[in-house]
Design a protein around this motif. Structure first.
Motif, PDB file in Angstrom:
ATOM      1  N   THR A   1      58.193  -2.519  55.729  1.00  0.00           N
ATOM      2  CA  THR A   1      59.021  -2.672  54.889  1.00  0.00           C
ATOM      3  C   THR A   1      58.582  -3.302  53.559  1.00  0.00           C
TER       4      THR A   1
ATOM      5  N   THR B   1      63.414  -3.628  60.097  1.00  0.00           N
ATOM      6  CA  THR B   1      64.684  -3.141  59.279  1.00  0.00           C
ATOM      7  C   THR B   1      65.208  -1.819  59.495  1.00  0.00           C
TER       8      THR B   1
ATOM      9  N   GLU C   1      60.188   0.385  61.059  1.00  0.00           N
ATOM     10  CA  GLU C   1      59.804  -0.085  59.956  1.00  0.00           C
ATOM     11  C   GLU C   1      60.115  -1.557  59.992  1.00  0.00           C
TER      12      GLU C   1
ATOM     13  N   GLU D   1      59.225  -5.865  58.444  1.00  0.00           N
ATOM     14  CA  GLU D   1      58.458  -6.714  57.380  1.00  0.00           C
ATOM     15  C   GLU D   1      57.189  -7.082  57.747  1.00  0.00           C
TER      16      GLU D   1
END
Length: 641
Positions: free
Chosen positions: A138, A93, A107, A109
């Motif tokens: 994230t 992200t 960053e 998920e």
């Protein structure tokens, strides 16, 4: 040349001797407990996967390798290369490049997919671009706290690096003391619950463990003015076991009065400390009290934090190594193990512990190579402090909810924003999903939703099966549609009061202020509604008084329940207590924690409990396990060597 500069020069030469031809070292520096190695050949370092591990093992240091800024790939090209190396399923992200250190913060998920098996993907990234990757998660639920902390630390990177370099030089300075001894001084939480604080001293070093307030007792703070702690700028390190305010509230105060050193804690503890201490200031202002420090001091505390992971052995002083272990109490809570000198002595501070597994956490770790002295919490150490087991507790809670629902009332649960709230959320989500109780709204008031978002940011600190569920968005229990974040204040509370049966989880957990006071005003006069206590109620708090039968509740204009003569509320709602949800071990859990330690400690200091609890537990451990035990008072000093 200082002894530290000479040490760094020697380390540089030793590293160069170990490196294969074609890999250079341009500089080595200490940053906190880590040795940072700068090189013009980061790709070659990355190609040899075992090289850093072998160096760390030989030098007995934590090592980070960074590229020289002048060998870095262009940011635009590096961004494209990273996207090529990392699988799309990782859900990247953000990519944040820091030219000054040659680091790129990724960053994602699914950080595990960015890291790869044994760090293989990270090495691939460095081989491709030369930059040193750092990975963060994230948050599955957006968290303003996590976002604010990350942005703040990004803004302060340069100053933070200066702080870490200074800390590193302090840690690795030459030992000056001729003699060796170990002492513990109690600055709070002895024969009382709250204001946890201790000084661990050696001839070389002074470490402060925790610095909290006392619930329901404004103005009772740790004894920081005594010679063992003062002046604060002579303390070498602060260790924070966990973020609850009775352990963390006054950590920022240290910076107001001259402390300028590191705070060691886990990463979630750092974020939760920021959340809870800022709220602590906010509540004080709303209640017309003068806050003990400004919000700027909270930022100073965060800036000085050095996050450690469970199990990492870390030098924090020339003669002290610290290792954190899971305490099972709240997110990021840690049993803190100190190895002093070259095998001289070992001390463990339990902080607050829960020995059995819960829905949220694995139980506390008590497996240490050596512990001569254990400082043990005794909140539920009394002779009769046995909690109902978890299944029975959950059944009791669900029965109360069902009965209240049938009457058309609301269930109000005062809960700590961190820990108990998430535990209860998991129970309610499963009970509604499986049909054990009717589906109904669960309203989360105060900081509970934000604290929950922080939990989902650090699933590696949660139980394995819960962590796996959070990774799958459609199964994340905290995202169940029944959960509603109260964010419109009094208007929304009035709507809930006038509406259908519901469950309300609200801070503060001990009814010492905050949104729970508003819920008492709204629902206290309703005989069809129920107030359910699921956590510890300290002596002197309004929660304890209600638990003991008070039905005329003092309510002043500020709503903190501590004043307002003549302004009282008649409490007509049912009041129930459901044991078994506490984040603290009960009497049996505390005994089991000690009993299963191998080897057992020689001495145990029983702290963080009222007078009866600490004396009962101290006596039982002495009789059952033939160890020296103490129930110290505040301002006692124990010498162990």
């Amino acid at each position: 040349m200082s002894s530290v500069d000479k040490q760094l020069e020697d380390l540089k030469a030793e590293i160069e001797d170990e490196l294969p031809p074609g890999i250079s070292v341009s500089d080595v520096k200490y940053e906190g407990p880590e040795l940072v190695v700068y090189t013009r050949d980061p790709k070659e370092f990355a190609s040899n996967g075992d090289l850093i591990r072998k160096l760390a093992s030989k030098l007995r240091k934590r090592i980070t390798v960074r590229p020289d800024p002048d060998v870095l790939m262009d940011v635009t090209a590096a961004r494209e290369k990273i996207r090529e190396v990392i699988p799309e399923d990782a859900g990247v992200t953000d990519l944040d490049f820091h030219v000054d250190t040659g680091e790129v913060v990724i960053e994602a998920e699914k950080p595990g997919m960015v890291i790869g098996r044994h760090g293989s993907t990270l090495r691939e990234i460095t081989k491709a671009i030369g930059w040193t990757p750092e990975v963060v998660r994230t948050p599955p639920i957006e968290s303003s706290t996590v976002s604010n902390v990350r942005n703040f630390l990004k803004q302060e990177r340069e100053e933070r690096r200066d702080i870490l370099e200074r800390v590193g030089r302090q840690i690795h300075r030459e030992e000056m003391a001729d003699e060796q001894w170990v002492r513990i001084t109690t600055l709070g939480c002895c024969r009382e619950v709250g204001r946890a604080s201790f000084i661990l001293s050696t001839a070389e070093t002074r470490v402060l463990i925790d610095c909290g307030d006392k619930p329901g007792a404004e103005g009772e703070v740790p004894y920081l003015q005594v010679p063992e702690a003062a002046p604060l700028n002579s303390i070498d390190a602060v260790v924070l076991t966990h973020a609850h305010l009775d352990h963390s509230a006054l950590i920022p105060l240290l910076f107001k009065y001259g402390y300028d050193g590191p705070i060691y804690c886990t990463e979630p503890t750092r974020d939760l400390m920021g959340l809870l201490t800022l709220d602590y200031l906010d509540v004080a202002a709303k209640e017309g009290r003068t806050p003990p420090y400004e919000s700027e001091m909270v930022r100073e505390a965060i800036k000085h934090t050095v996050p450690l992971e469970y199990g990492d052995v870390t030098d924090i002083a020339p003669d002290v190594k610290l290792t954190f272990h899971n305490a099972g109490h709240i997110l990021g809570s840690a049993v803190s193990h100190f190895h002093i000198g070259d095998g001289l002595y070992n001390v463990a501070f339990s902080g607050d512990i829960h020995y059995e597994d819960t829905r949220l956490f694995n139980g506390a770790v008590n497996d240490f190579p050596r512990v001569e002295t254990l400082v043990l919490e005794s909140t539920y150490g009394g002779r009769n402090d046995y909690q109902t087991d978890q299944e029975d507790s959950e059944r009791n809670l669900l029965d109360i909810i069902s009965d209240t629902h049938e009457k058309g009332g609301k269930v109000v649960i005062p809960a700590f924003a961190v820990g108990r709230s998430q535990e209860i959320m998991l129970v309610l989500e499963e009970a509604m999903r499986s049909g054990k109780i009717p589906r109904m709204p669960v309203h989360l008031d105060g900081m509970i939703w934000e604290a929950t978002a922080i939990h989902t940011t650090y699933p590696e600190y949660l139980r394995d099966n819960l962590r796996d569920r959070i990774f799958h968005e459609d199964e994340n229990p905290f995202l169940a549609e029944e959960f509603n974040h109260i964010d419109a204040g009094e208007d929304e509370r009035q709507e809930v009061t006038d509406g259908e049966p519901a469950i309300i989880l609200s801070t503060s957990g001990m009814v010492t202020g905050g949104p729970i006071m508003s819920w008492l005003r709204h629902l206290g006069p309703d005989p069809d509604s129920t107030l359910v206590f699921v956590g510890y109620q300290a002596q002197g708090t309004l929660g304890r008084r209600i638990q003991n039968g008070w039905d005329e509740i003092p309510m002043n204009d500020r709503g903190n329940g501590r004043g307002g003569r003549g302004n009282t509320l008649s409490l007509k709602m049912d009041v129930e207590t459901v044991d078994g949800f506490s984040g603290h071990a009960d009497r049996q859990g505390l005994e089991n924690f000690v009993k299963t330690m191998n080897p057992r400690p020689e001495k145990v200091l029983c702290v963080h409990g009222d007078e009866r609890s600490v004396q009962d537990l101290s006596s039982a451990l002495y009789h059952d396990y033939n160890m020296r035990t103490f129930a110290p008072k505040n301002l006692e000093t124990f010498r162990f060597k």
